[in-house]
Design an enzyme around this catalytic site. Structure first.
Site, mmCIF file in Angstrom:
data_model
loop_
_atom_site.group_PDB
_atom_site.id
_atom_site.type_symbol
_atom_site.label_atom_id
_atom_site.label_comp_id
_atom_site.label_asym_id
_atom_site.label_seq_id
_atom_site.Cartn_x
_atom_site.Cartn_y
_atom_site.Cartn_z
ATOM 1 N N ASP A 1 -4.541 -0.349 4.202
ATOM 2 C CA ASP A 1 -3.121 -0.289 4.593
ATOM 3 C C ASP A 1 -2.878 0.654 5.762
ATOM 4 O OD1 ASP A 1 -1.819 -0.635 1.194
ATOM 5 O OD2 ASP A 1 -2.732 -2.049 2.593
ATOM 6 N N CYS B 1 2.774 -9.952 1.808
ATOM 7 C CA CYS B 1 2.261 -10.089 3.173
ATOM 8 C C CYS B 1 1.108 -11.089 3.208
ATOM 9 C CB CYS B 1 1.762 -8.733 3.688
ATOM 10 S SG CYS B 1 3.092 -7.553 3.833
ATOM 11 N N LYS C 1 5.302 3.691 -2.493
ATOM 12 C CA LYS C 1 5.739 2.296 -2.731
ATOM 13 C C LYS C 1 4.841 1.617 -3.749
ATOM 14 C CE LYS C 1 4.474 -1.642 0.028
ATOM 15 N NZ LYS C 1 3.834 -2.542 -0.802
ATOM 16 N N ASN C 2 3.498 1.743 -3.576
ATOM 17 C CA ASN C 2 2.596 0.955 -4.420
ATOM 18 C C ASN C 2 2.436 1.514 -5.826
ATOM 19 O OD1 ASN C 2 2.412 -0.939 -2.459
ATOM 20 N ND2 ASN C 2 0.467 -0.218 -1.624
ATOM 21 N N ARG D 1 -4.946 -14.449 -1.119
ATOM 22 C CA ARG D 1 -4.788 -13.299 -2.025
ATOM 23 C C ARG D 1 -4.661 -13.826 -3.449
ATOM 24 N NH1 ARG D 1 -0.359 -9.232 0.281
ATOM 25 N NH2 ARG D 1 -1.482 -7.723 -1.010
ATOM 26 N N ARG E 1 10.356 -3.164 3.861
ATOM 27 C CA ARG E 1 9.812 -3.305 2.502
ATOM 28 C C ARG E 1 9.097 -2.035 2.060
ATOM 29 N NH1 ARG E 1 6.039 -8.162 1.792
ATOM 30 N NH2 ARG E 1 5.810 -6.979 -0.131
#
Ligand code: EPZ
Length: 423
Positions: free
Chosen positions: A297, A107, A12-13, A112, A389
């Protein structure tokens, strides 16, 4: 008890940076191993609204043609929903010399900021302004210029965003104190396969020689390190035996090491890892750090597992101010744990019982699923859009491993929202 084999999807990232980066390419990017998750769907929709042609070849291969994209307003409502929309700053600046995006969503586990992103774009010659929830950036003459940037904080997003912006800048850019995650190497490899000149990704110093343009090409995204780790922890927590396939074991070394410390058996093969749960789990202490340290994560997932271990475990969150919201949800299921700032103390030996709980964010949601798989009775998890997600086909993959998990439709659930029910 999970048993069987599970195939890991694309990272995903990596995908959420590679899709915006495709905006820089004057041609067709054929991207394989693309995970089908809501974050990538949203970014592909944003690119389409900017004039890109997106063609779905099959469930994990897409072609993106940005040869006809023109600078224009983008769907800001979608941008606001995801953290990765900040990559559009670097991509639009690199392609058009101008960018307007929203402040990123994503999130919520504490502040952030994106100050390091802004520092990088400014160093590359852009004028950046944050106003009314939007980020405005442009560069005189339309082209960024190479520079040396020292990141005050190791930041995955800032490293990747600056990398994207720099590949077509005039001259050489050096990013120092860069993040080293596998998805950063993947982005660099994607850009190089499209004609960029990036060296040193995966180390703390990345050198980029700007090129005039990027051409089309084909690239396959690496397997998702965190999805793989999540299934490894689920196998360990349920005392099962799961072969996690299509992984790069080197990316999982820290997770494998921590699981072995709990007494779990972890056997590495060329592109798969076999996890065998232990009859009793030993307590471990964890401190999350930038790669190659233990990934933040994976912190919530380990939190769920350690509720079952013998003895007291301590988790220190080294990246975010407040990534322990899931602990109060675990307590609803009978966990003995408490949080003090960036430290969670988890008394082990809990017999978890099913309860209605919430997914506070993407990985917290995965943690609640792991807890539900180990609990007696039914666990109902709300706000599962977070989970969708970042985990492709999460319910199907877990059901194929023997989990009794199903999506409860709107009318059946007490709260009227779509929830996951685990027995
Ligand atoms: C990326 O977020 C990931 N998201 C996160 O994954 C992951 O937790 C994080 O990297 C760390 O690995 C995406 O890739 C879309 P950072 P990012 O910049 O880029 C501070 C998931 O579950 N910071 O490395 O936002 C920041 O507040 C998600 O898949 C600044 O101070 O993370 C944090 O404390 C959750 N200024 C630390 O640095 C900045 O300009 C690391 O953040 C940027 C970050």
């Amino acid at each position: 008890m999970l048993r069987g084999e599970v195939e890991i999807s694309g990272a995903k990232n990596a995908a959420v940076a590679i899709i915006p980066a495709a905006l820089m390419v004057d041609g067709v990017c054929r991207i394989e191993n693309m995970p089908q998750i809501s974050d990538t769907d949203m970014l592909l929709t944003i690119l389409s609204e900017l004039g890109a042609k997106v063609n779905y070849i099959n469930h994990s291969t897409i072609e993106i043609d940005c040869s006809k994209v023109r600078y224009q307003d983008a769907p800001y409502d979608l941008m606001r929903k995801i953290r990765a929309s900040y990559y559009l700053i670097g991509a639009m600046l690199g392609r058009f010399g101008s960018a307007k995006t929203t402040m990123p969503g994503g999130c919520n586990f504490g502040v952030r900021p994106i100050d390091q992103h802004i520092k990088g774009m400014t160093a590359l010659g852009a004028n950046v302004e944050v106003k009314n929830g939007f980020v405005y950036a442009d560069v005189a003459g339309g082209r960024l210029h190479g520079t040396r940037i020292y990141l005050d904080k190791v930041s995955v997003g800032a490293t990747m965003n600056i990398l994207i912006a720099a590949v077509m800048a005039q001259g050489r850019t050096i990013i120092e104190n860069a993040a080293r995650e596998p998805h950063i190497v993947d982005l660099a490899n994607f850009l190089n396969s499209m004609g960029a000149d990036v060296r040193g990704a995966g180390t703390d110093t990345i050198k980029i020689n700007g090129v005039e343009k990027l051409h089309g090409g084909t690239y396959a995204i690496i397997p998702d390190q965190i999805e793989a780790g999540t299934y490894m922890v689920a196998a360990a927590a349920t005392g099962g035996e799961v072969l996690v396939k299509n992984v790069i074991p080197r990316h999982l070394e820290c997770i494998s090491a921590k699981l072995r410390e709990t007494g779990t058996i972890v056997q590495e093969y060329e592109d798969s890892i076999l996890v065998k749960g232990a009859s009793t789990l030993r307590k471990v202490n964890i401190k999350t750090l930038p790669y190659p340290g233990f990934p933040t994560d994976m912190q919530p997932q380990m939190g769920a597992l350690l509720c079952l271990a013998e003895g007291t475990s301590v988790i220190t969150e080294g990246i975010y101010d407040n990534r322990f919201k899931y602990v109060s949800e675990l307590r609803k299921m009978g966990a003995e744990a408490h949080v003090d700032g960036r430290v969670a103390v988890i008394e082990g030996g809990a017999k978890l019982s099913g309860a209605p709980v919430q997914a506070c964010d993407l990985r917290a949601g995965a943690a609640m699923v792991i807890a539900g798989l180990c609990a007696n009775g039914v666990t109902e998890i709300e706000d599962i859009h977070y989970i969708e997600r970042g985990y492709e086909n999460f319910v199907d993959k877990l059901r194929s491993l023997g989990a009794d998990i199903r999506l409860v439709s709107f009318e059946d659930s007490c709260s009227g929202a779509e929830i996951l029910s685990i027995s």
